[in-house]
Design a protein around this motif. Structure first.
Motif, short mmCIF file in Angstrom:
data_model
loop_
_atom_site.label_atom_id
_atom_site.label_comp_id
_atom_site.label_asym_id
_atom_site.label_seq_id
_atom_site.Cartn_x
_atom_site.Cartn_y
_atom_site.Cartn_z
N UNK A 199 0.81 -1.24 0.00
CA UNK A 199 0.00 0.00 0.00
C UNK A 199 0.84 1.28 0.00
N UNK A 200 2.01 1.23 0.64
CA UNK A 200 2.85 2.43 0.70
C UNK A 200 3.42 2.79 -0.67
N UNK A 201 3.77 1.76 -1.45
CA UNK A 201 4.27 2.03 -2.81
C UNK A 201 3.15 2.57 -3.70
N UNK A 202 1.97 1.99 -3.56
CA UNK A 202 0.83 2.49 -4.33
C UNK A 202 0.53 3.95 -3.96
N UNK A 203 0.54 4.22 -2.68
CA UNK A 203 0.26 5.59 -2.22
C UNK A 203 1.32 6.56 -2.72
N UNK A 204 2.58 6.11 -2.73
CA UNK A 204 3.66 6.96 -3.25
C UNK A 204 3.48 7.29 -4.71
N UNK A 205 3.05 6.30 -5.50
CA UNK A 205 2.81 6.54 -6.92
C UNK A 205 1.65 7.51 -7.11
N UNK A 239 12.31 2.68 -1.25
CA UNK A 239 13.64 2.95 -0.67
C UNK A 239 13.53 3.19 0.84
N UNK A 240 12.50 3.91 1.27
CA UNK A 240 12.31 4.13 2.71
C UNK A 240 12.08 2.80 3.42
N UNK A 241 11.28 1.93 2.80
CA UNK A 241 11.03 0.61 3.38
C UNK A 241 12.35 -0.17 3.51
#
Length: 816
Positions: free
Chosen positions: A60-66, A292-294
């Motif tokens: 979800x974090x990658x989706x939100x980042x996009x 990258x943060x992950x």
């Protein structure tokens, strides 16, 4: 047909067959993806074909980042980085420098990263390049830009660190830098680069530099997910690493990791795609920042441990079931050897039916006879999913082997694997793994002989005697001539095969020779000239022992095959017997020579057995169906008729033909030496079909056997003296006349048309003997067409477990 066309035709045929069988070119049909299940052809399948090893593409974090990046910056930032970068670039590259602990440069793809870096890093005038045989195709594509600048480039057998050390030692004396290009984890078999040995070479040689593609090592391995290579060798001032964001990292793009900022600056400034290609677009940049943060958080080690648990459980299960895993490395790529492509096709088909999506791995990614099932592990799969796949492989393998009439032992031989005793396979399944053909009274029997004396002359000549110079008597000559020779290349071993039905009638007959071949035999003359220069120092350079249908002194169809009977089983029986001899002799290459080029049924059959089709030069055949010169001329085209009347027939009175046959007084040693010198003139000049020199006593041996004769061409010219200016060695068959060896004094080829005269006199001699066909062989097609000869297209089917010689020749061909 060119070698490049050959390759494309084979590739097109292989991929097309896989597509037709529903094994490639799929499109996922899911309305939404969960990473574990993919829908293909209306069927839900467990997905073992993804390289998103950590499953981050659905985080979800990658989706939100996009999404956030799209909202802030739009769907694209359409500007070359040479002018301006999108705002997220600075943040992302800063995060990557924390992750890798070194300067980095982002690229839209790893392929574009290679295209940016290699032409800048390598100075074609001062550096040398050595690249691993299995380094990723994208690296080899980028290397072509360097090769185009005439750099010194060498190909290394896969992971041969001993040879690499020797070459670095030599090249370091004359080159500023010696670059070695390799993968960290190789994408087919999942084996790894020997980083400890590479680190030792870096420390030993100041000129040695390393460029490694670690696309498949990123994220799932190493501190902060920095990958396999940088975990083994955290930093080195002479190492550049390229890696991918499009695998376990969960987004798109590539990264270059440099030892210093100056090198990064230079590639960013001068790398072609850095100037002219589009950038990574905002959605991917936003997702990459989240990933990258992950990676820099404390969460990654837990994901990596979960990945390792899956890899180890998979390896344990594969070993327990005795499945032929090609590499036991602890990485997410697993490759189960199947050997022949048809076996791999059938296994992947069965897995699809059982609900598993895997990849068929085949030529050109792997050698033709080393096809297999490639599957990848991800965190989307549970341990139970992985166990189910391995159990399905173990369950279906016996049936696949039985259906394709092969065995587990054959797979072990193809991949040089040590058999592992299964623990979880019952006795019946284990037995079926080892059975090649169902036990029953054989419909066909295979005879194998090692001398022509074991076969009946009348039967052999009835089956094959009209096809060339390999009648029973012709083969007796070859056996006696090509043994006990001082040159190892002229010592051949003969194998004769006859496959018979229950009534003892022949369904198939042929012969093979074990001999030393020049790997460049069918390469371009330009490449062969280059190879011959290397052979002055190393006579064995690019030479291989080969088991080949026919011999290097015979041309024509060497295979009798009764297509009205069970010819496929007969061919299978033959090839099993030949491959057994091939294994006994330790030979890696098997060649089926001079088969019809236009035989799609045979081509499909042999392709399924792992043979690659290679075009051969056309053979020229002249039908002798006229009585006099005028009738002969009327068979020709107007241009060819004009050529004969102007360039051939008027010169005939200047020549005298002498024929020496078996039983005639033996020529003097001086004359025989002169004739051999004429042959050597042609042999040295003609590299389009590059073979070893024939024995020095060849002409002498020919005259000791009935069926052979020498045609000596004398010229009425003071410059020629009293010695022949041309020689032809011809075999006289029952219906055919076969000139097999030619020699010329090249002084008289342009001035007195001596080559054309040799063709005319061969035609005259064949007519005088009442033969129906003149078999003129390969080469000089234009000249032979002017005599009315027609071309016959033949091909060679090649099966080899060693692609290295072909790869070296391809590199030399590309070098120009």
């Amino acid at each position: 047909m060119s070698k490049a066309t050959d390759h494309l035709e084979t590739l097109d045929t292989m991929i097309s067959e896989a597509v037709q069988r529903g094994l490639m070119h799929h499109t996922a049909e899911d309305a939404a993806l969960d990473g574990r299940i993919v829908t293909v052809g209306g069927r839900e399948l467990l997905n073992f074909g993804s390289c998103s090893y950590l499953g981050l593409e659905l985080d979800p974090r990658l989706k939100a980042g996009a999404i956030a990046a799209v909202e802030r910056y739009g769907t694209q930032f359409s500007s070359s980085r040479a002018y301006m970068s999108a705002p997220p670039y600075a943040e992302l590259e800063g995060l990557f420098e924390q992750l890798f602990g070194a300067p980095v440069l982002l690229a839209p793809t790893t392929s574009l990263a290679h295209l940016s870096a290699l032409p800048v890093l390598i100075d074609p005038d001062e550096d040398a390049v050595i690249f691993d045989q299995q380094v990723h195709s994208s690296v080899q594509t980028a290397l072509k830009l360097v090769r185009g600048q005439k750099a010194h480039i060498e190909l290394l057998r896969h992971n041969r660190m001993d040879v690499l050390a020797e070459r670095v030692e030599v090249l370091s004396k004359t080159r500023r830098k010696v670059w070695y290009l390799a993968d960290g984890i190789y994408s087919m078999y999942g084996d790894t680069a020997p980083m400890a040995e590479l680190a030792a070479l870096l420390n030993r040689h100041e000129q040695f530099h390393l460029y490694v593609d670690d696309a498949h090592g990123m994220s799932w391995h190493g501190q902060n997910g920095r990958g396999y290579v940088l975990e083994c060798l955290p930093s080195h001032p002479r190492m550049v690493v390229a890696t991918s964001l499009a695998k376990a990292f969960g987004v798109g793009g590539g990264v270059l990791v440099f030892p210093d900022g100056e090198l990064r600056r230079r590639v960013k400034t001068c790398g072609g795609p850095m100037i002219f290609s589009g950038p990574i677009q905002p959605p991917s940049l936003g997702a990459a920042i989240a990933s990258a943060r992950l990676h820099l958080s404390g969460e990654l080690p837990e994901l990596q441990q979960a990945m390792q648990a899956r890899i180890r459980e998979c390896n344990r299960m594969l070993e327990a079931h005795g499945l032929p895993l090609v590499s036991f490395s602890e990485c997410p790529i697993r490759f189960i050897g199947m050997g022949q492509p048809r076996v791999a096709f059938r296994m992947v088909e069965r897995l699809l039916e059982a609900g598993f999506f895997t990849n068929v791995a085949m030529f050109p990614a792997v050698p033709m006879k080393r096809a297999g099932v490639r599957f990848t592990l991800t965190l989307h799969q549970s341990l139970d999913d992985i166990r189910r796949l391995v159990e399905a492989l173990a369950h279906h393998l016996p049936a696949v082997l039985a259906a394709e009439e092969t065995s587990l032992a054959s797979i072990h031989k193809a991949f040089d694997l040590t058999p592992v005793l299964p623990e979880a396979v019952d006795a019946l399944a284990l037995a079926s793994l080892q059975v090649t053909v169902k036990a029953a009274e054989p419909e066909l029997s295979v005879e194998h002989h090692t001398t022509i004396h074991d076969l009946r002359p009348d039967e052999w000549d009835r089956l094959l005697g009209a096809n060339g110079s390999f009648t029973w008597e012709g083969l007796r000559f070859l056996e006696e001539t090509f043994r006990d020779q001082p040159d190892p290349a002229n010592n051949w071993k003969f194998h004769y095969y006859v496959v018979r039905d229950r009534a003892k009638m022949p369904v198939l007959a042929t012969f093979f020779t074990e001999s030393l071949w020049k790997d460049d035999m069918l390469a371009s003359a330009r490449v062969s000239r280059q190879v011959e220069e290397s052979r002055k120092e190393d006579p064995t350079f690019l030479t291989s022992r080969c088991m080949a249908m026919g011999s290097l002194l015979t041309e024509g169809n060497h295979l009798y095959l009764d297509r009205t009977k069970d010819w496929k089983r007969a061919m299978t029986s033959l090839l099993e017997a030949v491959e057994a001899e091939q294994e006994r002799a330790g030979i890696k290459t098997l060649a089926l020579r001079d088969l019809p080029a236009d035989d799609p049924e045979l081509e499909a059959f042999l392709r399924g057995l792992g043979y690659v089709k290679v075009a051969m030069p056309e053979s020229m055949v002249l039908e002798l169906d006229w009585q006099d010169d005028e009738a002969f001329l009327q068979t020709l085209s107007p241009k060819a008729r004009y050529h004969q009347r102007r360039e051939v027939l008027p010169w005939e009175p200047q020549y005298r033909l002498e024929v020496i046959r078996h039983g005639d007084p033996a020529p003097s040693r001086e004359l025989l030496d002169h004739l051999y010198g004429l042959y050597r003139n042609v042999k040295t000049q003609n590299l389009a079909l590059n073979t070893f020199d024939l024995p020095t006593n060849l002409f002498e041996r020919m005259l000791q056997h009935p069926g052979w004769e020498l045609l000596l061409l004398y010229l009425d010219d003071e410059a020629a003296g009293d010695r022949p200016v041309g020689v032809g060695a011809a075999f006289v068959g029952p219906e055919q006349y076969c000139p097999m060896v030619i020699g010329l004094d090249y002084r008289f080829v342009p001035s007195h048309r001596s080559y054309r005269q040799s063709l005319l006199q061969a035609m005259r001699r064949a007519q005088a003997l009442g033969k129906r066909r003149l078999l003129l062989g390969m080469g000089a097609g234009l000249e032979k067409r002017r005599f009315g000869a027609r071309p016959e297209a033949h091909c060679l089917y090649l099966q080899t477990s060693d692609l290295y010689p072909q790869a070296v020749l391809a590199q030399m061909e590309e070098a120009g």
